[in-house]
Design an enzyme around this catalytic site. Structure first.
Site, PDB file in Angstrom:
ATOM      1  CG  ASP A   1       2.839   2.736  11.343  1.00  0.00           C
ATOM      2  OD1 ASP A   1       2.826   2.118  10.264  1.00  0.00           O
ATOM      3  OD2 ASP A   1       3.696   3.588  11.629  1.00  0.00           O
TER       4      ASP A   1
ATOM      5  CD  GLN B   1       2.547  -0.004   7.612  1.00  0.00           C
ATOM      6  OE1 GLN B   1       3.547  -0.594   7.968  1.00  0.00           O
ATOM      7  NE2 GLN B   1       1.869   0.811   8.387  1.00  0.00           N
TER       8      GLN B   1
ATOM      9  CB  THR C   1       5.284   3.070   6.403  1.00  0.00           C
ATOM     10  OG1 THR C   1       5.635   2.085   7.371  1.00  0.00           O
ATOM     11  CG2 THR C   1       3.843   2.877   5.986  1.00  0.00           C
TER      12      THR C   1
END
Length: 276
Positions: free
Chosen positions: A193, A261, A211
């Protein structure tokens, strides 16, 4: 970020490691709480809460069942200075697969939710269609800082795109990790991430924001205290959202994980691009 953790004997303070991130206290059956808290000027790092959620889920399945995918949604900003509680729901245990749902709570509110699936390793073909990017070995490259990550180091190869934050880099844990595959999968999640594949997009049009969701697929085992190559590719921006994909490969060129993502992508200058 100056942070200390207390050793189990309670008498000595030291800098925390990624293993402290994964040190969860079992409160009750299928209920866990993080033990590492620290002051951070930014919201709780998404890779931390995702890794902890996966570790909590993994503690509820048989040891021979390893994570093969996770799909997470970031719902609220978390606070690194307070513990996070993880509640695991055991959706199903089949002959080869186990499905789990996890919610991460702070102050009684859900900050992150995740579905994860675990599988008994099976036999079958082992093929990799595309080669991983050809880059110089990590040991020959300059050091790069990975912000917000405990006990992780990085090296920066030449970049495929212009931008301030690289979309391709080597990384590994700086502490020895136990042989347990679940731990390595969680450390990989912790790493996956960091940064953004959208940093390469034009600097004056829009900027990556928080995100929204994160998906990760584990293809093969990998040791995260050895070098792995993280490579992120911007794909599309539409409707105020940006989407990119990524891969994580070993130093030998074996693809071990893929991820995707999506983030908010709002009008305004891209802060990941250097000023002109």
């Amino acid at each position: 970020m100056e942070t200390v953790a207390t050793d189990p004997d309670g008498r000595r303070e030291r800098r925390p490691t990624v293993l402290d991130v994964l040190a969860l206290e079992e409160i009750d059956r299928d209920l866990y709480r993080s033990t590492l808290v620290f002051t951070d000027p930014f919201p709780l790092y998404g890779g931390q809460v995702a890794a902890q959620a996966l570790y909590a889920a993994g503690r509820t399945v048989a040891p021979d069942r390893l994570p093969h995918s996770l799909h997470g949604y970031f719902l609220r900003s978390g606070d690194a200075a307070r513990p996070t509680v993880f509640r695991v729901d055991r959706d199903r245990d089949g002959g080869s697969f186990s499905a789990r749902r996890v919610v991460a709570l702070q102050g009684g509110e859900v900050v992150f939710s995740m579905s994860a699936s675990f599988q008994v390793p099976g036999a079958g073909p082992d093929q990799q269609v595309h080669e991983t990017p050809q880059v110089e070995p990590a040991g020959t490259l300059p050091v790069m800082e990975l912000p917000r990550l405990f006990s992780m180091e990085s090296r920066r190869p030449p970049q495929p795109y212009d931008g301030h934050f690289p979309t391709r880099f080597w990384a590994r844990a700086t502490v020895p990790l136990p042989a347990e595959p679940l731990v390595h999968a969680c450390v990989l999640t912790y790493l996956s991430d960091i940064g953004t594949g959208l940093s390469a997009l034009p600097e004056d049009e829009a900027s990556p924001g928080p995100t929204i969701d994160h998906a990760l697929w584990f293809h093969r085992d990998a040791r995260l205290d050895d070098w792995v190559l993280m490579d992120m590719v911007p794909r599309t921006v539409s409707g105020g959202r940006g989407w990119y994909t990524g891969s994580i490969s070993t130093a030998g060129g074996t693809l071990v994980a893929s991820f995707a993502q999506e983030t908010l992508f709002r009008p305004g200058r891209n802060p990941f691009r250097p000023g002109r």
